[in-house]
Design a protein around this motif. Sequence first.
Motif, PDB file in Angstrom:
ATOM      1  N   GLU A 150     -29.783 -20.373  13.415  1.00  0.00           N
ATOM      2  CA  GLU A 150     -29.766 -19.169  13.840  1.00  0.00           C
ATOM      3  C   GLU A 150     -31.148 -18.508  14.047  1.00  0.00           C
ATOM      4  N   CYS A 151     -31.410 -17.914  15.423  1.00  0.00           N
ATOM      5  CA  CYS A 151     -32.542 -17.227  15.608  1.00  0.00           C
ATOM      6  C   CYS A 151     -32.402 -16.096  16.403  1.00  0.00           C
ATOM      7  N   ALA A 152     -33.613 -15.288  16.726  1.00  0.00           N
ATOM      8  CA  ALA A 152     -33.602 -14.127  17.593  1.00  0.00           C
ATOM      9  C   ALA A 152     -33.168 -14.409  18.840  1.00  0.00           C
ATOM     10  N   ASP A 153     -33.467 -15.292  19.576  1.00  0.00           N
ATOM     11  CA  ASP A 153     -33.106 -15.571  20.962  1.00  0.00           C
ATOM     12  C   ASP A 153     -31.300 -15.991  21.312  1.00  0.00           C
ATOM     13  N   GLU A 154     -30.722 -15.887  20.077  1.00  0.00           N
ATOM     14  CA  GLU A 154     -29.338 -16.429  19.872  1.00  0.00           C
ATOM     15  C   GLU A 154     -28.562 -15.590  20.849  1.00  0.00           C
ATOM     16  N   ILE A 155     -27.553 -16.313  21.825  1.00  0.00           N
ATOM     17  CA  ILE A 155     -26.425 -15.513  22.694  1.00  0.00           C
ATOM     18  C   ILE A 155     -25.217 -15.809  22.166  1.00  0.00           C
ATOM     19  N   ALA A 156     -25.133 -17.124  21.490  1.00  0.00           N
ATOM     20  CA  ALA A 156     -23.892 -17.658  21.126  1.00  0.00           C
ATOM     21  C   ALA A 156     -23.937 -18.473  19.902  1.00  0.00           C
ATOM     22  N   ARG A 157     -22.917 -18.606  19.103  1.00  0.00           N
ATOM     23  CA  ARG A 157     -22.951 -19.049  17.592  1.00  0.00           C
ATOM     24  C   ARG A 157     -21.797 -20.204  17.789  1.00  0.00           C
ATOM     25  N   THR A 158     -22.278 -21.328  16.967  1.00  0.00           N
ATOM     26  CA  THR A 158     -20.988 -22.438  16.606  1.00  0.00           C
ATOM     27  C   THR A 158     -21.253 -22.809  15.221  1.00  0.00           C
ATOM     28  N   ALA A 159     -20.217 -22.944  14.488  1.00  0.00           N
ATOM     29  CA  ALA A 159     -20.251 -23.625  13.017  1.00  0.00           C
ATOM     30  C   ALA A 159     -19.857 -24.849  13.171  1.00  0.00           C
ATOM     31  N   TYR A 160     -20.630 -25.759  12.390  1.00  0.00           N
ATOM     32  CA  TYR A 160     -20.481 -26.977  12.038  1.00  0.00           C
ATOM     33  C   TYR A 160     -21.394 -27.452  10.808  1.00  0.00           C
ATOM     34  N   GLY A 161     -20.784 -27.438   9.696  1.00  0.00           N
ATOM     35  CA  GLY A 161     -21.478 -27.294   8.368  1.00  0.00           C
ATOM     36  C   GLY A 161     -22.271 -26.281   8.105  1.00  0.00           C
ATOM     37  N   VAL A 162     -22.885 -25.665   9.060  1.00  0.00           N
ATOM     38  CA  VAL A 162     -23.769 -24.435   9.105  1.00  0.00           C
ATOM     39  C   VAL A 162     -23.333 -23.731  10.522  1.00  0.00           C
ATOM     40  N   ASN A 163     -23.753 -22.358  10.411  1.00  0.00           N
ATOM     41  CA  ASN A 163     -23.750 -21.582  11.627  1.00  0.00           C
ATOM     42  C   ASN A 163     -24.958 -22.019  12.429  1.00  0.00           C
ATOM     43  N   TYR A 164     -25.019 -22.010  13.545  1.00  0.00           N
ATOM     44  CA  TYR A 164     -26.144 -22.403  14.273  1.00  0.00           C
ATOM     45  C   TYR A 164     -26.238 -21.830  15.492  1.00  0.00           C
ATOM     46  N   SER A 165     -27.306 -21.848  16.332  1.00  0.00           N
ATOM     47  CA  SER A 165     -27.079 -20.993  17.664  1.00  0.00           C
ATOM     48  C   SER A 165     -26.929 -21.887  18.654  1.00  0.00           C
ATOM     49  N   THR A 166     -25.910 -21.837  19.247  1.00  0.00           N
ATOM     50  CA  THR A 166     -25.499 -22.826  20.493  1.00  0.00           C
ATOM     51  C   THR A 166     -25.793 -22.374  22.010  1.00  0.00           C
ATOM     52  N   ALA A 167     -26.402 -21.074  22.140  1.00  0.00           N
ATOM     53  CA  ALA A 167     -27.029 -20.827  23.143  1.00  0.00           C
ATOM     54  C   ALA A 167     -28.219 -19.735  22.895  1.00  0.00           C
ATOM     55  N   LEU A 168     -28.940 -19.867  23.907  1.00  0.00           N
ATOM     56  CA  LEU A 168     -30.348 -18.941  23.757  1.00  0.00           C
ATOM     57  C   LEU A 168     -30.693 -18.386  24.908  1.00  0.00           C
ATOM     58  N   HIS A 169     -31.372 -17.377  24.903  1.00  0.00           N
ATOM     59  CA  HIS A 169     -31.764 -16.562  25.917  1.00  0.00           C
ATOM     60  C   HIS A 169     -33.037 -16.027  25.759  1.00  0.00           C
ATOM     61  N   ARG A 170     -34.148 -16.018  26.488  1.00  0.00           N
ATOM     62  CA  ARG A 170     -35.330 -15.428  26.511  1.00  0.00           C
ATOM     63  C   ARG A 170     -35.798 -15.197  27.965  1.00  0.00           C
TER      64      ARG A 170
END
Length: 197
Positions: A150-170
């Motif tokens: 997960e990061c500042a550019d995240e626009i969507a999230r998915t969970a698979y073991g951890v929450n992670y950024s599945t889409a980014l935008h800048r």
Amino acid sequence: MKENQKIVIIDYGAGNIQSIKFAIKRLGFDAFLSHDEEEIRNADKVIFPGVGEAGSAMKMLRSTGLDKVIPELKQPVLGICLGMQLMCNHSEEGDTTGLGIFDAEVERFSKSVKVPQIGWNQIVNLNSHLFDNVEDGEYVYLVHSYYVPECADEIARTAYGVNYSTALHRDNFYGVQFHPEKSSKTGEQILKNFLNL
């Protein structure tokens, strides 16, 4: 949707190019494969696909000078799967320096989950026009062993073991970890939204 758009898919030997081309055709548009700098710079929309290994993909981009061209593009650019990961600062896969468009590091999933993640998973916390008319919690198709925490550019999230950024935008750059061209109606809507940007 803007008629007669010039849509270019960056051609650098990535594996999922034809399926993206067909998905765009189904929306009533033609997409052209190109590794020509001028054609890419003059496109209305650019798609940066990717299936394969980060290190060898970056080597291909560097050998054609596209590693310099892509970060300078001013039109909407959509990175898909490995394409999105290569737009980040660095990937653990092959200890690869990326294009530095997204301020994020790409990590390998831990051994606590089955790798690669293959199949359908949900996208939540949707926060972009890229997801207009897409419900929170819709399912998309993924195939990957590495992810963007997960990061500042995240626009969507998915969970698979951890929450992670599945889409980014800048700025004019967008990235999706999933394959919209294989994600049924949801993926079709996301591609349509990208062409509408």
